[in-house]
Design an enzyme around this catalytic site. Structure first.
Site, PDB file in Angstrom:
ATOM      1  N   LYS A   1     -31.349  17.311  26.629  1.00 55.11           N
ATOM      2  CA  LYS A   1     -30.381  17.436  25.546  1.00 55.11           C
ATOM      3  C   LYS A   1     -31.029  17.028  24.224  1.00 55.11           C
ATOM      4  O   LYS A   1     -31.580  15.933  24.112  1.00 55.11           O
ATOM      5  CB  LYS A   1     -29.171  16.547  25.823  1.00 55.11           C
ATOM      6  CG  LYS A   1     -28.114  16.549  24.727  1.00 55.11           C
ATOM      7  CD  LYS A   1     -26.963  15.636  25.127  1.00 55.11           C
ATOM      8  CE  LYS A   1     -25.908  15.540  24.054  1.00 55.11           C
ATOM      9  NZ  LYS A   1     -24.805  14.643  24.450  1.00 55.11           N
TER      10      LYS A   1
ATOM     11  N   SER B   1     -33.740  34.390  21.053  1.00 58.22           N
ATOM     12  CA  SER B   1     -34.187  33.093  21.540  1.00 58.22           C
ATOM     13  C   SER B   1     -33.925  31.996  20.517  1.00 58.22           C
ATOM     14  O   SER B   1     -33.365  32.228  19.453  1.00 58.22           O
ATOM     15  CB  SER B   1     -35.684  33.102  21.889  1.00 58.22           C
ATOM     16  OG  SER B   1     -36.438  33.291  20.706  1.00 58.22           O
TER      17      SER B   1
ATOM     18  N   THR C   1     -29.369  31.164  25.518  1.00 56.46           N
ATOM     19  CA  THR C   1     -30.575  31.880  25.136  1.00 56.46           C
ATOM     20  C   THR C   1     -31.740  31.223  25.858  1.00 56.46           C
ATOM     21  O   THR C   1     -31.545  30.457  26.804  1.00 56.46           O
ATOM     22  CB  THR C   1     -30.751  31.901  23.589  1.00 56.46           C
ATOM     23  OG1 THR C   1     -31.816  32.786  23.248  1.00 56.46           O
ATOM     24  CG2 THR C   1     -30.997  30.526  23.020  1.00 56.46           C
ATOM     25  N   TYR C   2     -32.965  31.506  25.415  1.00 55.92           N
ATOM     26  CA  TYR C   2     -34.135  30.890  26.027  1.00 55.92           C
ATOM     27  C   TYR C   2     -35.020  30.291  24.939  1.00 55.92           C
ATOM     28  O   TYR C   2     -34.964  30.676  23.774  1.00 55.92           O
ATOM     29  CB  TYR C   2     -34.922  31.898  26.874  1.00 55.92           C
ATOM     30  CG  TYR C   2     -35.456  33.067  26.084  1.00 55.92           C
ATOM     31  CD1 TYR C   2     -36.752  33.043  25.566  1.00 55.92           C
ATOM     32  CD2 TYR C   2     -34.674  34.190  25.843  1.00 55.92           C
ATOM     33  CE1 TYR C   2     -37.241  34.109  24.827  1.00 55.92           C
ATOM     34  CE2 TYR C   2     -35.156  35.256  25.122  1.00 55.92           C
ATOM     35  CZ  TYR C   2     -36.441  35.213  24.618  1.00 55.92           C
ATOM     36  OH  TYR C   2     -36.919  36.266  23.887  1.00 55.92           O
TER      37      TYR C   2
ATOM     38  N   GLY D   1     -32.492  36.435  16.617  1.00 53.47           N
ATOM     39  CA  GLY D   1     -31.772  37.569  17.162  1.00 53.47           C
ATOM     40  C   GLY D   1     -30.278  37.515  16.887  1.00 53.47           C
ATOM     41  O   GLY D   1     -29.812  36.907  15.922  1.00 53.47           O
ATOM     42  N   ALA D   2     -29.519  38.170  17.756  1.00 58.09           N
ATOM     43  CA  ALA D   2     -28.068  38.289  17.569  1.00 58.09           C
ATOM     44  C   ALA D   2     -27.375  36.936  17.456  1.00 58.09           C
ATOM     45  O   ALA D   2     -26.346  36.812  16.793  1.00 58.09           O
ATOM     46  CB  ALA D   2     -27.464  39.091  18.718  1.00 58.09           C
ATOM     47  N   ALA D   3     -27.948  35.903  18.070  1.00 55.16           N
ATOM     48  CA  ALA D   3     -27.358  34.561  18.002  1.00 55.16           C
ATOM     49  C   ALA D   3     -27.236  34.068  16.566  1.00 55.16           C
ATOM     50  O   ALA D   3     -26.377  33.238  16.260  1.00 55.16           O
ATOM     51  CB  ALA D   3     -28.201  33.588  18.816  1.00 55.16           C
TER      52      ALA D   3
END
Length: 116
Positions: A9, A25, A57-58, A73-75
């Site tokens: 975390k 990502s 995501t990664y 990206g889309a995030a």
């Protein structure tokens, strides 16, 4: 029986950039990845403290010591530059896992290693 438990975390990380044109990502500095026990390509849940957005995501490694947390990206439509986020990864185990839990300041420096 396998249970899914918190493993890593990064709490209150500051998003330093959001790049919509990237493939996808979250970029995390290598030093924070190592300290939180995150691997390149590992699946993470990212929650925005700022907006309440949540996404999976990664991880991809960023420059060591840079403090750069980048949503790609889309995030980047959901979580933007300046948002404070919590980044979490999970493990499956039959036994308890002692998670690496790090509290970060506005420069993404570790200020506490015992945050809940």
């Amino acid at each position: 029986m396998l249970r899914t438990l918190l493993k890593s975390k990064l709490h209150r990380a500051a998003v330093t950039d959001a790049n919509i044109d990237y493939e996808g990502s979250i970029t995390i500095p290598t030093d924070l990845m190592e300290k939180a026990d995150l691997w390149d390509g590992e699946k993470v849940l990212v929650t925005s403290i700022t907006s309440g957005a949540r996404l999976e995501t990664y991880v991809i490694p960023g420059p060591r010591g840079s403090g750069q947390i980048v949503i790609n990206g889309a995030a980047a439509h959901l979580i933007n530059t300046g948002h404070r986020v919590t980044i979490m990864a999970w493990g499956e185990s039959e036994n308890p896992i002692i998670p690496k839990r790090l509290l970060l300041n506005e420069r993404n420096e570790i200020v506490n290693e015992t945050v809940l």
